[in-house]
Write a protein that holds these residues in place. Structure first.
Motif, PDB file in Angstrom:
ATOM      1  N   ARG A   1       0.859  -1.182   0.000  1.00 36.24           N
ATOM      2  CA  ARG A   1       0.000   0.000   0.000  1.00 36.24           C
ATOM      3  C   ARG A   1       0.898   1.236   0.000  1.00 36.24           C
ATOM      4  O   ARG A   1       1.556   1.522   0.998  1.00 36.24           O
ATOM      5  CB  ARG A   1      -0.926  -0.003   1.229  1.00 36.24           C
ATOM      6  CG  ARG A   1      -1.896  -1.170   1.259  1.00 36.24           C
ATOM      7  CD  ARG A   1      -2.855  -1.074   2.434  1.00 36.24           C
ATOM      8  NE  ARG A   1      -2.168  -0.975   3.713  1.00 36.24           N
ATOM      9  CZ  ARG A   1      -1.654  -2.011   4.374  1.00 36.24           C
ATOM     10  NH1 ARG A   1      -1.767  -3.225   3.879  1.00 36.24           N
ATOM     11  NH2 ARG A   1      -1.031  -1.832   5.531  1.00 36.24           N
ATOM     12  N   ALA A   2       0.909   1.944  -1.119  1.00 28.48           N
ATOM     13  CA  ALA A   2       1.787   3.108  -1.271  1.00 28.48           C
ATOM     14  C   ALA A   2       0.985   4.390  -1.098  1.00 28.48           C
ATOM     15  O   ALA A   2      -0.163   4.487  -1.554  1.00 28.48           O
ATOM     16  CB  ALA A   2       2.447   3.095  -2.650  1.00 28.48           C
ATOM     17  N   MET A   3       1.599   5.377  -0.441  1.00 30.38           N
ATOM     18  CA  MET A   3       0.984   6.695  -0.273  1.00 30.38           C
ATOM     19  C   MET A   3       1.623   7.695  -1.228  1.00 30.38           C
ATOM     20  O   MET A   3       2.845   7.709  -1.405  1.00 30.38           O
ATOM     21  CB  MET A   3       1.171   7.196   1.160  1.00 30.38           C
ATOM     22  CG  MET A   3       0.226   6.585   2.172  1.00 30.38           C
ATOM     23  SD  MET A   3      -1.472   7.235   2.104  1.00 30.38           S
ATOM     24  CE  MET A   3      -1.248   8.931   2.589  1.00 30.38           C
ATOM     25  N   VAL A   4       0.777   8.529  -1.836  1.00 32.87           N
ATOM     26  CA  VAL A   4       1.237   9.657  -2.648  1.00 32.87           C
ATOM     27  C   VAL A   4       0.583  10.905  -2.061  1.00 32.87           C
ATOM     28  O   VAL A   4      -0.643  11.021  -2.045  1.00 32.87           O
ATOM     29  CB  VAL A   4       0.854   9.496  -4.128  1.00 32.87           C
ATOM     30  CG1 VAL A   4       1.304  10.706  -4.942  1.00 32.87           C
ATOM     31  CG2 VAL A   4       1.465   8.211  -4.704  1.00 32.87           C
TER      32      VAL A   4
ATOM     33  N   LEU B   1      12.523   0.767  -5.748  1.00 29.56           N
ATOM     34  CA  LEU B   1      12.948  -0.491  -6.364  1.00 29.56           C
ATOM     35  C   LEU B   1      13.752  -1.333  -5.377  1.00 29.56           C
ATOM     36  O   LEU B   1      13.624  -2.565  -5.341  1.00 29.56           O
ATOM     37  CB  LEU B   1      13.777  -0.199  -7.612  1.00 29.56           C
ATOM     38  CG  LEU B   1      13.048   0.568  -8.723  1.00 29.56           C
ATOM     39  CD1 LEU B   1      14.022   0.954  -9.828  1.00 29.56           C
ATOM     40  CD2 LEU B   1      11.903  -0.260  -9.291  1.00 29.56           C
ATOM     41  N   THR B   2      14.572  -0.673  -4.570  1.00 28.23           N
ATOM     42  CA  THR B   2      15.354  -1.385  -3.555  1.00 28.23           C
ATOM     43  C   THR B   2      14.437  -2.058  -2.548  1.00 28.23           C
ATOM     44  O   THR B   2      14.609  -3.242  -2.199  1.00 28.23           O
ATOM     45  CB  THR B   2      16.297  -0.408  -2.828  1.00 28.23           C
ATOM     46  OG1 THR B   2      17.167   0.199  -3.788  1.00 28.23           O
ATOM     47  CG2 THR B   2      17.123  -1.125  -1.772  1.00 28.23           C
ATOM     48  N   LEU B   3      13.423  -1.308  -2.070  1.00 30.95           N
ATOM     49  CA  LEU B   3      12.494  -1.865  -1.097  1.00 30.95           C
ATOM     50  C   LEU B   3      11.684  -3.009  -1.694  1.00 30.95           C
ATOM     51  O   LEU B   3      11.261  -3.920  -0.976  1.00 30.95           O
ATOM     52  CB  LEU B   3      11.558  -0.764  -0.576  1.00 30.95           C
ATOM     53  CG  LEU B   3      12.249   0.333   0.246  1.00 30.95           C
ATOM     54  CD1 LEU B   3      11.269   1.453   0.562  1.00 30.95           C
ATOM     55  CD2 LEU B   3      12.846  -0.241   1.524  1.00 30.95           C
ATOM     56  N   ARG B   4      11.479  -2.968  -3.011  1.00 30.52           N
ATOM     57  CA  ARG B   4      10.751  -4.044  -3.692  1.00 30.52           C
ATOM     58  C   ARG B   4      11.617  -5.285  -3.866  1.00 30.52           C
ATOM     59  O   ARG B   4      11.119  -6.367  -4.154  1.00 30.52           O
ATOM     60  CB  ARG B   4      10.269  -3.536  -5.061  1.00 30.52           C
ATOM     61  CG  ARG B   4       9.185  -4.386  -5.697  1.00 30.52           C
ATOM     62  CD  ARG B   4       8.777  -3.814  -7.029  1.00 30.52           C
ATOM     63  NE  ARG B   4       9.421  -4.475  -8.135  1.00 30.52           N
ATOM     64  CZ  ARG B   4       9.533  -3.972  -9.360  1.00 30.52           C
ATOM     65  NH1 ARG B   4       9.082  -2.760  -9.617  1.00 30.52           N
ATOM     66  NH2 ARG B   4      10.121  -4.646 -10.306  1.00 30.52           N
TER      67      ARG B   4
ATOM     68  N   VAL C   1       7.675  12.521 -10.364  1.00 33.49           N
ATOM     69  CA  VAL C   1       8.651  11.639  -9.717  1.00 33.49           C
ATOM     70  C   VAL C   1       7.997  10.894  -8.558  1.00 33.49           C
ATOM     71  O   VAL C   1       8.210   9.690  -8.368  1.00 33.49           O
ATOM     72  CB  VAL C   1       9.873  12.442  -9.229  1.00 33.49           C
ATOM     73  CG1 VAL C   1      10.870  11.504  -8.530  1.00 33.49           C
ATOM     74  CG2 VAL C   1      10.553  13.155 -10.395  1.00 33.49           C
ATOM     75  N   GLN C   2       7.174  11.599  -7.777  1.00 31.49           N
ATOM     76  CA  GLN C   2       6.520  10.936  -6.660  1.00 31.49           C
ATOM     77  C   GLN C   2       5.584   9.834  -7.151  1.00 31.49           C
ATOM     78  O   GLN C   2       5.504   8.760  -6.546  1.00 31.49           O
ATOM     79  CB  GLN C   2       5.744  11.928  -5.789  1.00 31.49           C
ATOM     80  CG  GLN C   2       5.198  11.223  -4.555  1.00 31.49           C
ATOM     81  CD  GLN C   2       4.470  12.115  -3.585  1.00 31.49           C
ATOM     82  OE1 GLN C   2       4.408  11.785  -2.421  1.00 31.49           O
ATOM     83  NE2 GLN C   2       3.927  13.222  -4.023  1.00 31.49           N
ATOM     84  N   LEU C   3       4.872  10.082  -8.252  1.00 33.72           N
ATOM     85  CA  LEU C   3       3.996   9.063  -8.816  1.00 33.72           C
ATOM     86  C   LEU C   3       4.812   7.840  -9.242  1.00 33.72           C
ATOM     87  O   LEU C   3       4.444   6.697  -8.941  1.00 33.72           O
ATOM     88  CB  LEU C   3       3.227   9.635 -10.013  1.00 33.72           C
ATOM     89  CG  LEU C   3       2.312   8.665 -10.759  1.00 33.72           C
ATOM     90  CD1 LEU C   3       1.233   8.123  -9.834  1.00 33.72           C
ATOM     91  CD2 LEU C   3       1.690   9.352 -11.971  1.00 33.72           C
ATOM     92  N   ALA C   4       5.929   8.096  -9.938  1.00 38.79           N
ATOM     93  CA  ALA C   4       6.777   6.985 -10.368  1.00 38.79           C
ATOM     94  C   ALA C   4       7.327   6.227  -9.170  1.00 38.79           C
ATOM     95  O   ALA C   4       7.355   4.990  -9.157  1.00 38.79           O
ATOM     96  CB  ALA C   4       7.913   7.505 -11.244  1.00 38.79           C
TER      97      ALA C   4
ATOM     98  N   GLY D   1       7.412   0.632  -6.763  1.00 38.76           N
ATOM     99  CA  GLY D   1       7.463  -0.416  -5.753  1.00 38.76           C
ATOM    100  C   GLY D   1       6.443  -1.516  -5.972  1.00 38.76           C
ATOM    101  O   GLY D   1       6.336  -2.423  -5.143  1.00 38.76           O
ATOM    102  N   ALA D   2       5.687  -1.445  -7.077  1.00 39.68           N
ATOM    103  CA  ALA D   2       4.667  -2.448  -7.428  1.00 39.68           C
ATOM    104  C   ALA D   2       3.657  -2.658  -6.306  1.00 39.68           C
ATOM    105  O   ALA D   2       3.365  -3.796  -5.919  1.00 39.68           O
ATOM    106  CB  ALA D   2       5.325  -3.769  -7.830  1.00 39.68           C
TER     107      ALA D   2
END
Length: 251
Positions: free
Chosen positions: A75-78, A98-101, A140-143, A148-149
């Motif tokens: 669950r990602a927050m923007v 990507l690292t966290l993924r 950038v924030q959206l990307a 992180g999928a």
């Protein structure tokens, strides 16, 4: 992959004051649910609860049947404020997700650059956030949020501070990006036109502590040329309804 979100009797309080009271919602996998309502009605508080950033006071929130008891990379927050790390370049901000993924180090640079190209920022990979416009930072924030999928994306008025032209551009970018990278979305906004453009359904919350006023289905979401005037009118009517008004269709 997206996720089902289920809110059962959710109550949220600030101290002794009830903000959200006994809210029931089922958000199917892949839906974009827009949440709107009067200022102070608990839109952002609700979003943070779904994200696991704050506890609920009663009821339950589940993602694919599993209780939400804390944060998760699913669950990602923007946020409206871009919340980028100011000391990281565009590429390195995206690289963090990507690292966290768990993406292998050898693959991260190429994948970050694919995201940079997808959001239309080729040539800005090595720029710091302070060197970008507000709209570029939101790209950038959206990307970063989607790289992180996550299975659900929780968006708190992400375009609210942008000028009209940039906001329109970001709405279209969001539509294209979610088409390529599907996720369940809960999107908070004050803007009726934005709500009806983006949402499969629009939930209109009541004043703090009141029941939700309406859930309005949008016949042709994410189709700018479509006639969604009836849905727009229903959302506007719910927003301007007297305090205490609510729809029996809430489910």
């Amino acid at each position: 992959m997206s996720t089902d979100l289920t809110l059962s009797g959710v109550t949220l309080r600030h101290g002794a004051r009830t903000i959200i009271d006994d809210l029931h919602l089922i958000i199917p996998s892949g839906e974009i649910l827009v949440v709107t309502g009067p200022s102070g009605c608990g839109k952002s508080t609700l979003l943070r609860a779904i994200a696991g950033l704050r506890p609920i006071d009663a009821g339950s929130i589940a993602a694919d049947g599993d209780p939400v008891v804390g944060t998760s990379r699913d669950r990602a927050m923007v946020f409206q404020d871009d919340a980028l790390h100011p000391w990281r370049t565009v590429r390195r901000n995206i690289d963090l997700a990507l690292t966290l993924r768990g993406v292998a180090r050898k693959d991260r640079r190429a994948e970050a650059h694919r995201w940079i190209a997808e959001i239309g920022l080729d040539g800005f990979a090595d720029h710091l956030p302070r060197e970008l416009s507000g709209g570029m930072r939101q790209r950038v924030q959206l990307a970063r949020g989607l790289a992180g999928a996550p299975r659900a994306v929780l968006m708190d008025e992400p375009f609210g501070a942008l000028d009209a032209q940039t906001r329109t551009s970001m709405q279209q970018l969001l539509i294209r990006t979610l088409d390529a990278h599907p996720a369940t979305v809960v999107f908070v906004t004050h803007d009726i036109d934005e709500a009806v453009l983006l949402g499969d359904r629009v939930v209109v919350l009541g004043n703090a502590g009141e029941p939700a006023r309406a859930i309005v289905p949008v016949p042709h979401p994410r189709t700018p040329a479509a006639d969604n005037s009836a849905a727009r009118g229903a959302v506007a009517a719910a927003l301007t309804a007297p305090a205490g008004t609510h729809s029996k269709a809430i489910a």
